[in-house]
Design an enzyme around this catalytic site. Structure first.
Site, PDB file in Angstrom:
ATOM      1  N   ARG A   1      48.268  41.785   3.631  1.00  0.00           N
ATOM      2  CA  ARG A   1      47.666  41.977   2.295  1.00  0.00           C
ATOM      3  C   ARG A   1      46.146  41.901   2.337  1.00  0.00           C
ATOM      4  O   ARG A   1      45.450  42.658   1.692  1.00  0.00           O
ATOM      5  CB  ARG A   1      48.161  40.899   1.332  1.00  0.00           C
ATOM      6  CG  ARG A   1      49.493  41.134   0.740  1.00  0.00           C
ATOM      7  CD  ARG A   1      49.808  39.986  -0.196  1.00  0.00           C
ATOM      8  NE  ARG A   1      49.138  40.168  -1.464  1.00  0.00           N
ATOM      9  CZ  ARG A   1      49.680  40.743  -2.511  1.00  0.00           C
ATOM     10  NH1 ARG A   1      50.919  41.193  -2.457  1.00  0.00           N
ATOM     11  NH2 ARG A   1      49.024  40.872  -3.628  1.00  0.00           N
TER      12      ARG A   1
ATOM     13  N   ASP B   1      50.443  44.931 -12.280  1.00  0.00           N
ATOM     14  CA  ASP B   1      51.361  43.879 -12.737  1.00  0.00           C
ATOM     15  C   ASP B   1      51.097  43.464 -14.183  1.00  0.00           C
ATOM     16  O   ASP B   1      52.001  42.973 -14.858  1.00  0.00           O
ATOM     17  CB  ASP B   1      51.233  42.641 -11.841  1.00  0.00           C
ATOM     18  CG  ASP B   1      52.060  42.759 -10.567  1.00  0.00           C
ATOM     19  OD1 ASP B   1      52.661  43.825 -10.348  1.00  0.00           O
ATOM     20  OD2 ASP B   1      52.095  41.783  -9.794  1.00  0.00           O
TER      21      ASP B   1
ATOM     22  N   GLU C   1      36.137  39.399 -11.399  1.00  0.00           N
ATOM     23  CA  GLU C   1      37.206  38.654 -10.731  1.00  0.00           C
ATOM     24  C   GLU C   1      37.017  37.164 -10.997  1.00  0.00           C
ATOM     25  O   GLU C   1      35.919  36.638 -10.829  1.00  0.00           O
ATOM     26  CB  GLU C   1      37.198  38.963  -9.234  1.00  0.00           C
ATOM     27  CG  GLU C   1      38.047  38.035  -8.366  1.00  0.00           C
ATOM     28  CD  GLU C   1      39.521  37.967  -8.763  1.00  0.00           C
ATOM     29  OE1 GLU C   1      40.113  39.006  -9.087  1.00  0.00           O
ATOM     30  OE2 GLU C   1      40.086  36.850  -8.772  1.00  0.00           O
ATOM     31  N   GLN C   2      38.093  36.485 -11.368  1.00  0.00           N
ATOM     32  CA  GLN C   2      37.967  35.066 -11.717  1.00  0.00           C
ATOM     33  C   GLN C   2      37.730  34.159 -10.505  1.00  0.00           C
ATOM     34  O   GLN C   2      37.091  33.115 -10.621  1.00  0.00           O
ATOM     35  CB  GLN C   2      39.208  34.608 -12.466  1.00  0.00           C
ATOM     36  CG  GLN C   2      40.485  34.602 -11.627  1.00  0.00           C
ATOM     37  CD  GLN C   2      41.710  34.118 -12.382  1.00  0.00           C
ATOM     38  OE1 GLN C   2      41.619  33.753 -13.551  1.00  0.00           O
ATOM     39  NE2 GLN C   2      42.854  34.116 -11.724  1.00  0.00           N
TER      40      GLN C   2
ATOM     41  N   TYR D   1      59.101  41.281   9.466  1.00  0.00           N
ATOM     42  CA  TYR D   1      58.475  42.463  10.083  1.00  0.00           C
ATOM     43  C   TYR D   1      57.164  42.067  10.761  1.00  0.00           C
ATOM     44  O   TYR D   1      56.554  41.055  10.402  1.00  0.00           O
ATOM     45  CB  TYR D   1      58.271  43.607   9.086  1.00  0.00           C
ATOM     46  CG  TYR D   1      57.573  43.303   7.786  1.00  0.00           C
ATOM     47  CD1 TYR D   1      56.181  43.242   7.696  1.00  0.00           C
ATOM     48  CD2 TYR D   1      58.309  43.117   6.617  1.00  0.00           C
ATOM     49  CE1 TYR D   1      55.557  43.016   6.482  1.00  0.00           C
ATOM     50  CE2 TYR D   1      57.685  42.880   5.391  1.00  0.00           C
ATOM     51  CZ  TYR D   1      56.302  42.828   5.338  1.00  0.00           C
ATOM     52  OH  TYR D   1      55.692  42.593   4.135  1.00  0.00           O
TER      53      TYR D   1
HETATM   54  C1  LIG Z   1      56.930  37.881  -2.640  1.00  0.00           C
HETATM   55  C2  LIG Z   1      56.265  39.190  -3.032  1.00  0.00           C
HETATM   56  C3  LIG Z   1      56.347  40.280  -2.152  1.00  0.00           C
HETATM   57  C4  LIG Z   1      55.765  41.504  -2.521  1.00  0.00           C
HETATM   58  N1  LIG Z   1      55.886  42.561  -1.665  1.00  0.00           N
HETATM   59  C5  LIG Z   1      55.365  43.769  -2.029  1.00  0.00           C
HETATM   60  C6  LIG Z   1      55.482  44.895  -1.158  1.00  0.00           C
HETATM   61  O1  LIG Z   1      56.029  44.783  -0.057  1.00  0.00           O
HETATM   62  N2  LIG Z   1      54.963  46.088  -1.564  1.00  0.00           N
HETATM   63  C7  LIG Z   1      54.334  46.239  -2.788  1.00  0.00           C
HETATM   64  O2  LIG Z   1      53.874  47.361  -3.109  1.00  0.00           O
HETATM   65  N3  LIG Z   1      54.208  45.176  -3.634  1.00  0.00           N
HETATM   66  C8  LIG Z   1      54.709  43.962  -3.288  1.00  0.00           C
HETATM   67  N4  LIG Z   1      54.584  42.900  -4.124  1.00  0.00           N
HETATM   68  C9  LIG Z   1      53.941  43.106  -5.431  1.00  0.00           C
HETATM   69  C10 LIG Z   1      52.445  43.125  -5.345  1.00  0.00           C
HETATM   70  O3  LIG Z   1      51.967  41.994  -4.676  1.00  0.00           O
HETATM   71  C11 LIG Z   1      51.858  43.157  -6.757  1.00  0.00           C
HETATM   72  O4  LIG Z   1      52.555  44.082  -7.539  1.00  0.00           O
HETATM   73  C12 LIG Z   1      50.392  43.549  -6.703  1.00  0.00           C
HETATM   74  O5  LIG Z   1      49.649  42.569  -6.036  1.00  0.00           O
HETATM   75  C13 LIG Z   1      49.844  43.752  -8.125  1.00  0.00           C
HETATM   76  O6  LIG Z   1      48.471  43.992  -8.047  1.00  0.00           O
HETATM   77  P1  LIG Z   1      47.572  43.742  -9.320  1.00  0.00           P
HETATM   78  O7  LIG Z   1      46.196  44.120  -8.892  1.00  0.00           O
HETATM   79  O8  LIG Z   1      48.181  44.404 -10.505  1.00  0.00           O
HETATM   80  O9  LIG Z   1      47.652  42.185  -9.611  1.00  0.00           O
HETATM   81  P2  LIG Z   1      47.185  40.957  -8.715  1.00  0.00           P
HETATM   82  O10 LIG Z   1      47.337  41.249  -7.274  1.00  0.00           O
HETATM   83  O11 LIG Z   1      47.884  39.765  -9.264  1.00  0.00           O
HETATM   84  O12 LIG Z   1      45.622  40.844  -9.020  1.00  0.00           O
HETATM   85  C14 LIG Z   1      45.137  40.359 -10.253  1.00  0.00           C
HETATM   86  C15 LIG Z   1      43.715  39.863 -10.056  1.00  0.00           C
HETATM   87  O13 LIG Z   1      43.169  39.511 -11.323  1.00  0.00           O
HETATM   88  C16 LIG Z   1      42.502  38.271 -11.228  1.00  0.00           C
HETATM   89  N5  LIG Z   1      42.516  37.678 -12.572  1.00  0.00           N
HETATM   90  C17 LIG Z   1      43.584  37.172 -13.231  1.00  0.00           C
HETATM   91  N6  LIG Z   1      43.221  36.742 -14.456  1.00  0.00           N
HETATM   92  C18 LIG Z   1      41.885  36.983 -14.580  1.00  0.00           C
HETATM   93  C19 LIG Z   1      40.945  36.759 -15.630  1.00  0.00           C
HETATM   94  N7  LIG Z   1      41.279  36.202 -16.787  1.00  0.00           N
HETATM   95  N8  LIG Z   1      39.643  37.128 -15.406  1.00  0.00           N
HETATM   96  C20 LIG Z   1      39.259  37.711 -14.236  1.00  0.00           C
HETATM   97  N9  LIG Z   1      40.134  37.930 -13.205  1.00  0.00           N
HETATM   98  C21 LIG Z   1      41.430  37.580 -13.383  1.00  0.00           C
HETATM   99  C22 LIG Z   1      43.300  37.498 -10.186  1.00  0.00           C
HETATM  100  O14 LIG Z   1      42.552  36.456  -9.618  1.00  0.00           O
HETATM  101  C23 LIG Z   1      43.628  38.611  -9.188  1.00  0.00           C
HETATM  102  O15 LIG Z   1      42.622  38.782  -8.227  1.00  0.00           O
HETATM  103  C24 LIG Z   1      55.113  41.646  -3.777  1.00  0.00           C
HETATM  104  C25 LIG Z   1      55.020  40.541  -4.636  1.00  0.00           C
HETATM  105  C26 LIG Z   1      55.579  39.329  -4.269  1.00  0.00           C
HETATM  106  C27 LIG Z   1      55.476  38.163  -5.214  1.00  0.00           C
END
Ligand SMILES: Cc1cc2nc3c(=O)[nH]c(=O)nc-3n(C[C@H](O)[C@H](O)[C@H](O)COP(=O)(O)OP(=O)(O)OC[C@H]3O[C@@H](n4cnc5c(N)ncnc54)[C@H](O)[C@@H]3O)c2cc1C
Length: 401
Positions: A114, A300, A40-41, A223
Protein backbone atom coordinates in the site's frame (compact mmCIF):
# COMPACT_ATOMS: atom_id res chain seq x y z
CA UNK A 1 -10.26 19.12 -23.12
CA UNK A 2 -7.02 17.21 -23.09
CA UNK A 3 -4.36 16.77 -20.39
CA UNK A 4 -2.63 20.04 -21.16
CA UNK A 5 -5.68 22.22 -21.65
CA UNK A 6 -6.73 24.82 -19.08
CA UNK A 7 -10.11 24.84 -17.41
CA UNK A 8 -11.53 28.26 -16.67
CA UNK A 9 -11.68 27.47 -12.93
CA UNK A 10 -9.59 29.99 -11.03
CA UNK A 11 -9.97 28.74 -7.44
CA UNK A 12 -8.74 25.21 -6.79
CA UNK A 13 -10.96 22.27 -5.96
CA UNK A 14 -10.45 21.40 -2.29
CA UNK A 15 -9.94 17.66 -1.75
CA UNK A 16 -10.45 16.46 1.80
CA UNK A 17 -8.28 13.40 2.47
CA UNK A 18 -4.91 12.50 0.97
CA UNK A 19 -5.40 8.73 0.70
CA UNK A 20 -5.45 6.76 -2.54
CA UNK A 21 -8.75 8.32 -3.65
CA UNK A 22 -7.89 11.93 -2.80
CA UNK A 23 -4.51 11.87 -4.53
CA UNK A 24 -5.93 10.09 -7.59
CA UNK A 25 -8.63 12.78 -7.81
CA UNK A 26 -5.99 15.53 -7.69
CA UNK A 27 -4.05 13.86 -10.50
CA UNK A 28 -7.11 13.21 -12.64
CA UNK A 29 -8.29 16.82 -12.25
CA UNK A 30 -4.84 18.15 -13.08
CA UNK A 31 -4.92 16.22 -16.36
CA UNK A 32 -8.02 18.24 -17.20
CA UNK A 33 -6.38 21.54 -16.29
CA UNK A 34 -8.13 21.85 -12.92
CA UNK A 35 -6.03 22.88 -9.92
CA UNK A 36 -6.61 21.32 -6.50
CA UNK A 37 -5.62 21.62 -2.86
CA UNK A 38 -5.46 18.34 -0.91
CA UNK A 39 -5.96 18.56 2.87
CA UNK A 40 -4.79 15.59 4.92
CA UNK A 41 -5.43 15.29 8.65
CA UNK A 42 -2.31 13.25 9.43
CA UNK A 43 0.98 14.96 10.18
CA UNK A 44 2.38 13.62 6.89
CA UNK A 45 1.01 12.12 3.69
CA UNK A 46 1.51 8.37 3.99
CA UNK A 47 -0.16 4.99 4.22
CA UNK A 48 -0.37 2.34 6.85
CA UNK A 49 -1.62 -1.13 6.13
CA UNK A 50 -0.19 -3.94 4.20
CA UNK A 51 -0.69 -5.32 0.73
CA UNK A 52 -3.37 -4.47 -1.75
CA UNK A 53 -4.61 -6.34 -4.80
CA UNK A 54 -5.01 -4.50 -8.09
CA UNK A 55 -7.41 -5.89 -10.67
CA UNK A 56 -7.14 -5.04 -14.39
CA UNK A 57 -9.66 -2.22 -13.91
CA UNK A 58 -7.18 -0.50 -11.56
CA UNK A 59 -4.51 -0.76 -14.27
CA UNK A 60 -6.89 0.83 -16.77
CA UNK A 61 -6.93 3.85 -14.41
CA UNK A 62 -3.14 3.84 -13.99
CA UNK A 63 -2.85 4.12 -17.74
CA UNK A 64 -5.17 7.15 -17.80
CA UNK A 65 -3.21 8.75 -14.95
CA UNK A 66 0.17 8.04 -16.57
CA UNK A 67 1.32 5.82 -13.68
CA UNK A 68 1.67 2.42 -15.33
CA UNK A 69 5.49 2.29 -15.42
CA UNK A 70 5.88 3.52 -11.83
CA UNK A 71 3.35 0.94 -10.59
CA UNK A 72 4.92 -1.87 -12.62
CA UNK A 73 8.27 -1.17 -10.97
CA UNK A 74 6.99 -2.00 -7.48
CA UNK A 75 4.12 -4.42 -8.11
CA UNK A 76 4.31 -8.21 -8.01
CA UNK A 77 2.48 -10.09 -10.77
CA UNK A 78 1.17 -13.36 -9.32
CA UNK A 79 0.68 -16.52 -11.41
CA UNK A 80 -2.83 -17.27 -10.16
CA UNK A 81 -5.67 -16.54 -7.77
CA UNK A 82 -6.20 -19.71 -5.72
CA UNK A 83 -8.90 -20.69 -3.28
CA UNK A 84 -8.09 -23.63 -1.03
CA UNK A 85 -10.43 -25.22 1.47
CA UNK A 86 -9.19 -24.12 4.90
CA UNK A 87 -10.14 -27.46 6.52
CA UNK A 88 -9.20 -30.08 3.89
CA UNK A 89 -6.54 -28.11 2.01
CA UNK A 90 -8.16 -29.09 -1.32
CA UNK A 91 -7.80 -26.66 -4.18
CA UNK A 92 -11.30 -25.25 -4.77
CA UNK A 93 -10.54 -22.96 -7.68
CA UNK A 94 -7.58 -21.58 -9.63
CA UNK A 95 -7.74 -18.55 -11.89
CA UNK A 96 -4.55 -18.31 -13.95
CA UNK A 97 -3.34 -14.72 -14.37
CA UNK A 98 -0.98 -15.30 -17.30
CA UNK A 99 -1.29 -14.50 -21.00
CA UNK A 100 -4.92 -15.62 -21.40
CA UNK A 101 -6.04 -13.41 -18.51
CA UNK A 102 -4.15 -10.38 -19.83
CA UNK A 103 -5.52 -10.93 -23.30
CA UNK A 104 -9.07 -11.24 -22.01
CA UNK A 105 -8.97 -8.15 -19.76
CA UNK A 106 -6.35 -6.01 -21.58
CA UNK A 107 -4.50 -5.33 -18.30
CA UNK A 108 -2.75 -7.50 -15.68
CA UNK A 109 -3.59 -8.45 -12.11
CA UNK A 110 -1.02 -7.44 -9.48
CA UNK A 111 -0.38 -7.04 -5.77
CA UNK A 112 1.45 -4.09 -4.27
CA UNK A 113 2.52 -2.73 -0.92
CA UNK A 114 0.00 0.00 0.00
CA UNK A 115 2.78 2.40 0.91
CA UNK A 116 4.30 1.95 -2.57
CA UNK A 117 0.99 2.64 -4.32
CA UNK A 118 0.47 5.73 -2.18
CA UNK A 119 4.04 6.91 -2.81
CA UNK A 120 3.61 6.61 -6.58
CA UNK A 121 0.47 8.75 -6.39
CA UNK A 122 2.08 11.25 -4.01
CA UNK A 123 5.24 11.69 -6.11
CA UNK A 124 3.12 12.26 -9.20
CA UNK A 125 1.13 14.94 -7.34
CA UNK A 126 4.27 16.57 -5.93
CA UNK A 127 5.65 16.95 -9.45
CA UNK A 128 2.66 19.04 -10.56
CA UNK A 129 2.54 22.73 -9.62
CA UNK A 130 -1.25 22.91 -9.88
CA UNK A 131 -1.64 20.44 -6.97
CA UNK A 132 -1.07 21.81 -3.44
CA UNK A 133 -0.67 19.32 -0.63
CA UNK A 134 -1.21 20.33 3.02
CA UNK A 135 -0.74 17.85 5.88
CA UNK A 136 -1.94 18.36 9.45
CA UNK A 137 -5.23 19.82 8.24
CA UNK A 138 -8.17 18.06 9.81
CA UNK A 139 -11.34 19.29 8.14
CA UNK A 140 -14.18 20.04 10.51
CA UNK A 141 -16.74 21.71 8.27
CA UNK A 142 -17.51 22.19 4.58
CA UNK A 143 -19.92 24.90 3.45
CA UNK A 144 -21.28 25.48 -0.01
CA UNK A 145 -21.65 29.25 -0.29
CA UNK A 146 -23.27 29.11 -3.73
CA UNK A 147 -20.43 30.65 -5.73
CA UNK A 148 -17.65 28.80 -3.88
CA UNK A 149 -17.00 26.44 -0.95
CA UNK A 150 -15.46 27.21 2.43
CA UNK A 151 -13.62 24.45 4.27
CA UNK A 152 -12.80 24.86 7.97
CA UNK A 153 -9.88 22.99 9.50
CA UNK A 154 -9.14 22.26 13.14
CA UNK A 155 -7.25 25.19 14.59
CA UNK A 156 -6.64 26.69 11.15
CA UNK A 157 -7.91 29.30 8.79
CA UNK A 158 -10.83 28.69 6.46
CA UNK A 159 -9.84 27.54 2.97
CA UNK A 160 -11.87 28.59 -0.05
CA UNK A 161 -12.28 26.67 -3.26
CA UNK A 162 -14.38 26.31 -6.38
CA UNK A 163 -15.77 22.98 -5.12
CA UNK A 164 -15.02 20.30 -2.51
CA UNK A 165 -14.51 16.54 -2.72
CA UNK A 166 -14.79 14.47 0.45
CA UNK A 167 -12.22 11.69 -0.03
CA UNK A 168 -11.97 11.22 3.71
CA UNK A 169 -12.59 7.50 3.89
CA UNK A 170 -14.91 5.20 5.82
CA UNK A 171 -15.43 7.59 8.74
CA UNK A 172 -15.98 10.58 6.44
CA UNK A 173 -16.92 13.82 8.14
CA UNK A 174 -17.99 15.29 4.80
CA UNK A 175 -20.46 12.45 4.32
CA UNK A 176 -22.00 13.32 7.67
CA UNK A 177 -22.77 16.76 6.29
CA UNK A 178 -24.06 15.60 2.88
CA UNK A 179 -25.86 12.35 3.62
CA UNK A 180 -26.16 12.20 7.37
CA UNK A 181 -26.82 8.44 7.54
CA UNK A 182 -25.05 7.71 10.80
CA UNK A 183 -22.07 5.46 11.41
CA UNK A 184 -20.95 2.70 9.03
CA UNK A 185 -22.43 -0.79 9.41
CA UNK A 186 -20.22 -3.05 11.53
CA UNK A 187 -20.08 -6.36 9.64
CA UNK A 188 -19.04 -8.57 12.58
CA UNK A 189 -15.89 -9.51 10.65
CA UNK A 190 -12.40 -8.54 11.80
CA UNK A 191 -9.21 -8.47 9.71
CA UNK A 192 -5.72 -8.91 11.15
CA UNK A 193 -2.99 -7.83 8.76
CA UNK A 194 0.76 -8.27 8.85
CA UNK A 195 3.74 -8.12 6.51
CA UNK A 196 6.79 -10.29 7.14
CA UNK A 197 10.13 -10.87 5.43
CA UNK A 198 9.91 -13.70 2.92
CA UNK A 199 12.76 -15.46 4.76
CA UNK A 200 10.42 -16.13 7.71
CA UNK A 201 7.87 -17.92 5.50
CA UNK A 202 8.19 -21.73 5.25
CA UNK A 203 9.69 -22.47 1.82
CA UNK A 204 6.87 -24.78 0.77
CA UNK A 205 4.37 -21.90 1.23
CA UNK A 206 6.23 -19.23 -0.74
CA UNK A 207 3.93 -19.35 -3.74
CA UNK A 208 3.80 -16.58 -6.31
CA UNK A 209 0.01 -16.57 -6.11
CA UNK A 210 -2.76 -14.86 -4.20
CA UNK A 211 -3.99 -17.73 -2.03
CA UNK A 212 -7.21 -17.64 -0.04
CA UNK A 213 -7.67 -20.40 2.55
CA UNK A 214 -11.46 -20.49 3.03
CA UNK A 215 -12.70 -21.92 6.34
CA UNK A 216 -15.92 -21.73 8.36
CA UNK A 217 -16.25 -18.14 9.62
CA UNK A 218 -12.56 -17.57 8.85
CA UNK A 219 -10.21 -17.09 5.96
CA UNK A 220 -6.55 -16.31 5.42
CA UNK A 221 -5.11 -14.54 2.37
CA UNK A 222 -1.41 -14.76 1.52
CA UNK A 223 0.70 -13.25 -1.25
CA UNK A 224 4.22 -11.95 -1.88
CA UNK A 225 5.06 -8.23 -2.05
CA UNK A 226 7.92 -5.97 -3.18
CA UNK A 227 9.64 -8.20 -5.77
CA UNK A 228 9.05 -11.16 -3.48
CA UNK A 229 11.06 -9.70 -0.56
CA UNK A 230 8.01 -9.44 1.69
CA UNK A 231 4.98 -11.57 2.39
CA UNK A 232 1.49 -10.29 3.13
CA UNK A 233 -1.01 -12.01 5.41
CA UNK A 234 -4.63 -11.04 6.02
CA UNK A 235 -6.55 -13.20 8.50
CA UNK A 236 -10.29 -12.59 8.74
CA UNK A 237 -12.72 -14.05 11.27
CA UNK A 238 -16.14 -13.41 12.77
CA UNK A 239 -15.99 -11.53 16.06
CA UNK A 240 -18.04 -9.03 18.02
CA UNK A 241 -15.01 -6.88 18.88
CA UNK A 242 -15.34 -3.24 17.90
CA UNK A 243 -12.73 -0.50 17.58
CA UNK A 244 -12.76 2.48 15.25
CA UNK A 245 -9.78 3.50 13.18
CA UNK A 246 -6.87 1.88 11.43
CA UNK A 247 -4.21 1.80 14.09
CA UNK A 248 -5.24 -0.81 16.60
CA UNK A 249 -3.36 -3.99 17.51
CA UNK A 250 -5.16 -7.36 17.48
CA UNK A 251 -5.16 -10.10 20.09
CA UNK A 252 -3.19 -13.13 18.79
CA UNK A 253 -4.90 -15.41 21.36
CA UNK A 254 -8.31 -14.69 19.84
CA UNK A 255 -6.90 -15.24 16.35
CA UNK A 256 -5.45 -18.65 17.18
CA UNK A 257 -8.66 -19.72 18.88
CA UNK A 258 -10.77 -18.75 15.82
CA UNK A 259 -8.43 -20.66 13.51
CA UNK A 260 -8.08 -23.69 15.80
CA UNK A 261 -9.62 -26.06 13.22
CA UNK A 262 -7.58 -24.70 10.29
CA UNK A 263 -5.04 -26.58 8.16
CA UNK A 264 -1.46 -26.90 9.50
CA UNK A 265 -0.25 -24.63 6.65
CA UNK A 266 -2.61 -21.88 7.83
CA UNK A 267 -1.54 -22.30 11.45
CA UNK A 268 2.12 -22.27 10.43
CA UNK A 269 1.63 -18.90 8.72
CA UNK A 270 -0.40 -17.42 11.57
CA UNK A 271 2.28 -18.54 14.03
CA UNK A 272 4.89 -16.37 12.28
CA UNK A 273 3.36 -13.11 13.51
CA UNK A 274 3.18 -11.65 17.02
CA UNK A 275 2.00 -8.10 16.25
CA UNK A 276 -1.09 -7.90 14.04
CA UNK A 277 -2.79 -4.68 13.00
CA UNK A 278 -6.54 -5.04 13.41
CA UNK A 279 -9.38 -3.67 11.25
CA UNK A 280 -13.02 -3.91 12.24
CA UNK A 281 -14.61 -4.38 8.84
CA UNK A 282 -17.49 -2.06 8.04
CA UNK A 283 -19.48 -1.05 4.99
CA UNK A 284 -22.68 0.79 4.21
CA UNK A 285 -25.84 0.23 2.23
CA UNK A 286 -25.38 1.65 -1.27
CA UNK A 287 -26.88 5.09 -1.79
CA UNK A 288 -27.84 6.78 -5.03
CA UNK A 289 -26.90 10.37 -4.20
CA UNK A 290 -23.74 11.59 -2.54
CA UNK A 291 -23.39 15.07 -4.03
CA UNK A 292 -25.02 18.36 -3.11
CA UNK A 293 -24.25 21.53 -5.05
CA UNK A 294 -20.50 22.03 -5.20
CA UNK A 295 -19.67 19.23 -2.74
CA UNK A 296 -19.33 15.52 -3.49
CA UNK A 297 -17.80 12.33 -2.09
CA UNK A 298 -15.33 9.86 -3.54
CA UNK A 299 -13.95 6.41 -2.64
CA UNK A 300 -14.79 4.90 0.73
CA UNK A 301 -16.53 8.11 1.81
CA UNK A 302 -19.12 7.55 -0.93
CA UNK A 303 -19.44 3.75 -1.08
CA UNK A 304 -17.50 1.89 1.63
CA UNK A 305 -17.36 -1.83 0.99
CA UNK A 306 -16.05 -5.01 2.56
CA UNK A 307 -12.70 -5.97 1.04
CA UNK A 308 -13.79 -9.40 -0.24
CA UNK A 309 -13.62 -8.38 -3.88
CA UNK A 310 -10.35 -6.46 -3.26
CA UNK A 311 -11.82 -3.45 -5.04
CA UNK A 312 -12.14 -0.48 -2.64
CA UNK A 313 -9.03 1.29 -3.90
CA UNK A 314 -9.80 0.38 -7.51
CA UNK A 315 -13.26 1.95 -7.14
CA UNK A 316 -11.68 5.10 -5.71
CA UNK A 317 -9.33 5.27 -8.72
CA UNK A 318 -12.23 4.83 -11.13
CA UNK A 319 -14.22 7.50 -9.26
CA UNK A 320 -11.33 9.94 -9.67
CA UNK A 321 -11.11 9.48 -13.42
CA UNK A 322 -14.88 9.60 -13.99
CA UNK A 323 -15.22 12.68 -11.77
CA UNK A 324 -12.50 14.56 -13.65
CA UNK A 325 -14.10 13.65 -16.98
CA UNK A 326 -17.45 15.00 -15.72
CA UNK A 327 -15.88 18.24 -14.46
CA UNK A 328 -14.16 18.66 -17.80
CA UNK A 329 -17.33 18.07 -19.81
CA UNK A 330 -19.34 20.52 -17.68
CA UNK A 331 -16.82 23.34 -18.15
CA UNK A 332 -16.67 24.56 -14.55
CA UNK A 333 -20.32 23.86 -13.59
CA UNK A 334 -19.42 21.68 -10.61
CA UNK A 335 -22.96 21.03 -9.40
CA UNK A 336 -23.94 19.51 -12.75
CA UNK A 337 -20.64 17.68 -13.06
CA UNK A 338 -21.04 16.06 -9.63
CA UNK A 339 -24.56 14.89 -10.48
CA UNK A 340 -23.27 13.38 -13.70
CA UNK A 341 -20.35 11.69 -11.91
CA UNK A 342 -22.50 10.09 -9.20
CA UNK A 343 -25.05 8.88 -11.77
CA UNK A 344 -22.22 7.16 -13.67
CA UNK A 345 -20.75 5.56 -10.55
CA UNK A 346 -23.82 4.59 -8.53
CA UNK A 347 -24.75 1.18 -9.93
CA UNK A 348 -21.21 -0.05 -10.50
CA UNK A 349 -20.09 0.79 -6.97
CA UNK A 350 -23.37 -0.55 -5.49
CA UNK A 351 -22.79 -3.84 -7.30
CA UNK A 352 -19.30 -4.12 -5.82
CA UNK A 353 -20.58 -3.25 -2.32
CA UNK A 354 -23.30 -5.91 -2.46
CA UNK A 355 -21.23 -8.58 -4.23
CA UNK A 356 -18.44 -8.15 -1.69
CA UNK A 357 -20.85 -9.11 1.09
CA UNK A 358 -21.89 -12.20 -0.86
CA UNK A 359 -18.24 -13.21 -1.42
CA UNK A 360 -17.68 -12.97 2.34
CA UNK A 361 -20.46 -15.52 2.85
CA UNK A 362 -18.94 -17.80 0.20
CA UNK A 363 -15.45 -17.63 1.75
CA UNK A 364 -16.77 -18.32 5.26
CA UNK A 365 -19.20 -21.10 4.33
CA UNK A 366 -19.66 -24.19 6.51
CA UNK A 367 -21.56 -27.48 6.18
CA UNK A 368 -23.67 -27.97 3.07
CA UNK A 369 -22.95 -24.44 1.85
CA UNK A 370 -19.24 -25.20 1.91
CA UNK A 371 -19.75 -28.52 0.10
CA UNK A 372 -21.88 -26.81 -2.52
CA UNK A 373 -19.32 -24.03 -2.98
CA UNK A 374 -16.55 -26.56 -3.50
CA UNK A 375 -18.61 -28.72 -5.86
CA UNK A 376 -19.63 -25.73 -8.00
CA UNK A 377 -16.19 -24.17 -8.21
CA UNK A 378 -13.93 -27.22 -8.48
CA UNK A 379 -12.91 -28.02 -12.03
CA UNK A 380 -14.28 -24.75 -13.38
CA UNK A 381 -12.52 -23.84 -16.64
CA UNK A 382 -10.56 -20.55 -16.52
CA UNK A 383 -12.76 -19.11 -19.28
CA UNK A 384 -15.81 -19.61 -17.05
CA UNK A 385 -14.07 -17.77 -14.22
CA UNK A 386 -13.11 -14.97 -16.62
CA UNK A 387 -16.72 -14.65 -17.79
CA UNK A 388 -17.88 -14.33 -14.18
CA UNK A 389 -15.44 -11.47 -13.55
CA UNK A 390 -15.99 -9.59 -16.79
CA UNK A 391 -18.51 -7.09 -15.37
CA UNK A 392 -15.78 -5.91 -13.00
CA UNK A 393 -12.44 -6.50 -14.70
CA UNK A 394 -13.53 -5.26 -18.13
CA UNK A 395 -13.26 -1.84 -16.51
CA UNK A 396 -15.19 1.26 -17.41
CA UNK A 397 -15.93 3.13 -20.59
CA UNK A 398 -13.91 6.33 -20.68
CA UNK A 399 -14.77 9.56 -22.42
CA UNK A 400 -13.45 9.50 -25.96
CA UNK A 401 -13.55 5.67 -26.22
C1 LIG B 1 -8.35 -5.44 5.26
C2 LIG B 1 -8.53 -4.61 4.00
C3 LIG B 1 -8.02 -5.09 2.79
C4 LIG B 1 -8.22 -4.34 1.62
N1 LIG B 1 -7.74 -4.85 0.44
C5 LIG B 1 -7.96 -4.15 -0.71
C6 LIG B 1 -7.48 -4.66 -1.96
O1 LIG B 1 -6.83 -5.71 -2.01
N2 LIG B 1 -7.74 -3.95 -3.10
C7 LIG B 1 -8.45 -2.76 -3.07
O2 LIG B 1 -8.65 -2.15 -4.15
N3 LIG B 1 -8.92 -2.26 -1.89
C8 LIG B 1 -8.70 -2.92 -0.73
N4 LIG B 1 -9.16 -2.43 0.45
C9 LIG B 1 -9.94 -1.18 0.43
C10 LIG B 1 -9.08 0.04 0.33
O3 LIG B 1 -8.09 0.04 1.31
C11 LIG B 1 -9.95 1.29 0.50
O4 LIG B 1 -11.12 1.15 -0.26
C12 LIG B 1 -9.19 2.52 0.04
O5 LIG B 1 -8.09 2.75 0.86
C13 LIG B 1 -10.12 3.75 0.04
O6 LIG B 1 -9.37 4.88 -0.27
P1 LIG B 1 -9.91 6.30 0.14
O7 LIG B 1 -8.89 7.26 -0.36
O8 LIG B 1 -11.33 6.44 -0.29
O9 LIG B 1 -9.95 6.31 1.73
P2 LIG B 1 -8.76 6.18 2.77
O10 LIG B 1 -7.68 5.30 2.26
O11 LIG B 1 -9.39 5.82 4.07
O12 LIG B 1 -8.16 7.66 2.86
C14 LIG B 1 -8.86 8.70 3.52
C15 LIG B 1 -7.86 9.77 3.91
O13 LIG B 1 -8.57 10.89 4.44
C16 LIG B 1 -7.94 11.34 5.62
N5 LIG B 1 -8.97 12.01 6.42
C17 LIG B 1 -10.00 11.43 7.07
N6 LIG B 1 -10.76 12.37 7.68
C18 LIG B 1 -10.20 13.58 7.40
C19 LIG B 1 -10.54 14.92 7.75
N7 LIG B 1 -11.59 15.22 8.50
N8 LIG B 1 -9.73 15.92 7.29
C20 LIG B 1 -8.64 15.66 6.51
N9 LIG B 1 -8.28 14.38 6.17
C21 LIG B 1 -9.06 13.36 6.60
C22 LIG B 1 -7.37 10.08 6.24
O14 LIG B 1 -6.33 10.36 7.15
C23 LIG B 1 -6.89 9.33 5.00
O15 LIG B 1 -5.59 9.68 4.63
C24 LIG B 1 -8.94 -3.12 1.65
C25 LIG B 1 -9.43 -2.64 2.87
C26 LIG B 1 -9.23 -3.37 4.03
C27 LIG B 1 -9.77 -2.84 5.33
Amino acid sequence: MGPTSQNSTAAPVVIIGGGIGGLAAALALCRKGVASHVLEQSSAFGEIGAGIQLGPNAFQMFEVLGLTDAINRCAVFPDALLMRDGLSGDEVTRVPLGAAFRERFRYPYAVIYRADLHRVLLEACQALPSISLSAHRKVTQVRDDGERVTVDTEGGAAIHGAAAIGADGLWSAVRGRLVNDGKPRVSGHIAYRAVLPIASVPEDLRWNSVVLWAGPKTHLVQYPLRCGELFNLVAVFHSDRYAEGWDVYGDPAELHERFSAARPEVKALLGKIDAWKMWVLCDREPIKEWSKGRVTLLGDAAHPMLQYLAQGAAMALEDAVVLADAVDSCAGDFATAFQKYQAQRYLRTARVQLTARFYGDVYHAAGATRDLRNALLMGRAPEKAFDGMAWLYDGIRLSGE
